[in-house]
Design a protein around this motif. Structure first.
Motif, PDB file in Angstrom:
ATOM      1  N   SER A 113      -3.877   7.558  11.830  1.00 21.23           N
ATOM      2  CA  SER A 113      -4.637   6.815  10.817  1.00 21.23           C
ATOM      3  C   SER A 113      -6.140   7.003  10.995  1.00 21.23           C
ATOM      4  O   SER A 113      -6.910   6.797  10.056  1.00 21.23           O
ATOM      5  CB  SER A 113      -4.274   5.329  10.847  1.00 21.23           C
ATOM      6  N   ASN A 114      -6.570   7.414  12.188  1.00 22.40           N
ATOM      7  CA  ASN A 114      -7.992   7.702  12.413  1.00 22.40           C
ATOM      8  C   ASN A 114      -8.494   8.829  11.521  1.00 22.40           C
ATOM      9  O   ASN A 114      -9.697   8.943  11.267  1.00 22.40           O
ATOM     10  CB  ASN A 114      -8.249   8.081  13.878  1.00 22.40           C
ATOM     11  N   LEU A 115      -7.591   9.673  11.029  1.00 26.68           N
ATOM     12  CA  LEU A 115      -7.976  10.784  10.150  1.00 26.68           C
ATOM     13  C   LEU A 115      -8.571  10.302   8.835  1.00 26.68           C
ATOM     14  O   LEU A 115      -9.173  11.073   8.107  1.00 26.68           O
ATOM     15  CB  LEU A 115      -6.762  11.670   9.860  1.00 26.68           C
ATOM     16  N   LEU A 116      -8.398   9.017   8.519  1.00 30.82           N
ATOM     17  CA  LEU A 116      -8.895   8.464   7.265  1.00 30.82           C
ATOM     18  C   LEU A 116     -10.176   7.664   7.428  1.00 30.82           C
ATOM     19  O   LEU A 116     -10.698   7.133   6.449  1.00 30.82           O
ATOM     20  CB  LEU A 116      -7.813   7.583   6.635  1.00 30.82           C
ATOM     21  N   ASP A 117     -10.701   7.549   8.634  1.00 30.28           N
ATOM     22  CA  ASP A 117     -11.941   6.820   8.891  1.00 30.28           C
ATOM     23  C   ASP A 117     -13.110   7.802   8.884  1.00 30.28           C
ATOM     24  O   ASP A 117     -13.560   8.273   9.917  1.00 30.28           O
ATOM     25  CB  ASP A 117     -11.869   6.084  10.239  1.00 30.28           C
ATOM     26  N   PHE A 118     -13.624   8.090   7.686  1.00 27.48           N
ATOM     27  CA  PHE A 118     -14.630   9.132   7.524  1.00 27.48           C
ATOM     28  C   PHE A 118     -15.993   8.768   8.105  1.00 27.48           C
ATOM     29  O   PHE A 118     -16.765   9.645   8.464  1.00 27.48           O
ATOM     30  CB  PHE A 118     -14.797   9.487   6.050  1.00 27.48           C
ATOM     31  N   LYS A 136       4.143   6.475  -0.441  1.00 30.72           N
ATOM     32  CA  LYS A 136       4.984   5.334  -0.800  1.00 30.72           C
ATOM     33  C   LYS A 136       5.291   5.268  -2.294  1.00 30.72           C
ATOM     34  O   LYS A 136       6.114   6.018  -2.777  1.00 30.72           O
ATOM     35  CB  LYS A 136       4.366   4.036  -0.304  1.00 30.72           C
ATOM     36  N   LYS A 137       4.641   4.381  -3.030  1.00 29.43           N
ATOM     37  CA  LYS A 137       4.919   4.165  -4.450  1.00 29.43           C
ATOM     38  C   LYS A 137       4.153   5.118  -5.356  1.00 29.43           C
ATOM     39  O   LYS A 137       4.169   4.966  -6.576  1.00 29.43           O
ATOM     40  CB  LYS A 137       4.588   2.720  -4.835  1.00 29.43           C
ATOM     41  N   MET A 138       3.480   6.086  -4.761  1.00 29.64           N
ATOM     42  CA  MET A 138       2.697   7.047  -5.531  1.00 29.64           C
ATOM     43  C   MET A 138       3.155   8.465  -5.197  1.00 29.64           C
ATOM     44  O   MET A 138       3.838   8.698  -4.214  1.00 29.64           O
ATOM     45  CB  MET A 138       1.209   6.890  -5.214  1.00 29.64           C
ATOM     46  N   HIS A 149      -4.198   3.381   5.434  1.00 32.25           N
ATOM     47  CA  HIS A 149      -2.997   3.220   6.262  1.00 32.25           C
ATOM     48  C   HIS A 149      -2.929   1.776   6.754  1.00 32.25           C
ATOM     49  O   HIS A 149      -1.884   1.139   6.668  1.00 32.25           O
ATOM     50  CB  HIS A 149      -3.016   4.185   7.452  1.00 32.25           C
ATOM     51  N   ASP A 150      -4.037   1.290   7.260  1.00 28.03           N
ATOM     52  CA  ASP A 150      -4.072  -0.066   7.824  1.00 28.03           C
ATOM     53  C   ASP A 150      -3.769  -1.139   6.787  1.00 28.03           C
ATOM     54  O   ASP A 150      -3.176  -2.163   7.111  1.00 28.03           O
ATOM     55  CB  ASP A 150      -5.424  -0.338   8.487  1.00 28.03           C
ATOM     56  N   ASN A 151      -4.162  -0.913   5.515  1.00 28.71           N
ATOM     57  CA  ASN A 151      -3.888  -1.926   4.497  1.00 28.71           C
ATOM     58  C   ASN A 151      -2.538  -1.723   3.812  1.00 28.71           C
ATOM     59  O   ASN A 151      -2.189  -2.461   2.895  1.00 28.71           O
ATOM     60  CB  ASN A 151      -5.033  -2.018   3.477  1.00 28.71           C
ATOM     61  N   GLY A 152      -1.754  -0.706   4.231  1.00 31.40           N
ATOM     62  CA  GLY A 152      -0.398  -0.515   3.742  1.00 31.40           C
ATOM     63  C   GLY A 152      -0.259   0.312   2.475  1.00 31.40           C
ATOM     64  O   GLY A 152       0.847   0.446   1.954  1.00 31.40           O
TER      65      GLY A 152
END
Length: 144
Positions: free
Chosen positions: A22-27, A47-49, A3-6
């Motif tokens: 976005s904290n949900l992605l900091d394992f 997004k593009k995916m 999320h942080d890198n877009g």
């Protein structure tokens, strides 16, 4: 953090300052998502995916049994962010009702989609607000 890198964007209808979804992605970090709303939702925009979800895992936050852990929810996918298709549903599920509990859940057959949304459908276990440590999706990823 993607999320942080877009790479993707994560939004929610509510969260406490410092407990962004976005904290949900900091394992590997002791962070969490925390929402003061009983009808909280978290949306993942790829997004593009597009993704095709086969399974997903959720880890409950710190705190013993009945400490604001996820109890009832729908997992949904969409290609436009307005029309949603439910691919999994749980009601009064005790799998995540404990300190750092991890549950892995199967999704129903679904098509590739740009958006994935976790939507809480009932009060969490023992609380007025929701806390989740992380979520991870499994399946297939492709560029649009």
């Amino acid at each position: 953090n993607i999320h942080d890198n877009g790479t993707i964007e994560i939004t929610s209808n509510s969260y406490y300052a410092g407990d962004h979804p976005s904290n949900l992605l900091d394992f590997n970090v002791k962070t969490q998502y925390e929402s003061p709303r009983k009808e909280a939702w978290i949306c993942f925009d790829f997004k593009k995916m597009k993704v095709k979800i086969t399974n997903y895992s959720i880890k409950s936050s710190e705190g013993g049994q009945s400490s604001c852990h996820l109890k009832s929810w729908d997992l949904e996918v969409s290609n436009d962010g307005d029309n949603w298709i439910k691919i999994d549903q749980h009601s009064n599920c005790s799998t995540l009702n404990g300190d750092g509990f991890v549950g892995t859940f199967d999704a129903q057959q679904n098509e590739f989609a740009q958006f994935v949304r976790l939507r809480q459908t009932d009060d969490p276990w023992g609380g007025d607000y929701l806390k989740i440590c992380y979520i991870e999706f499994y399946g297939f990823l492709k560029n649009q």
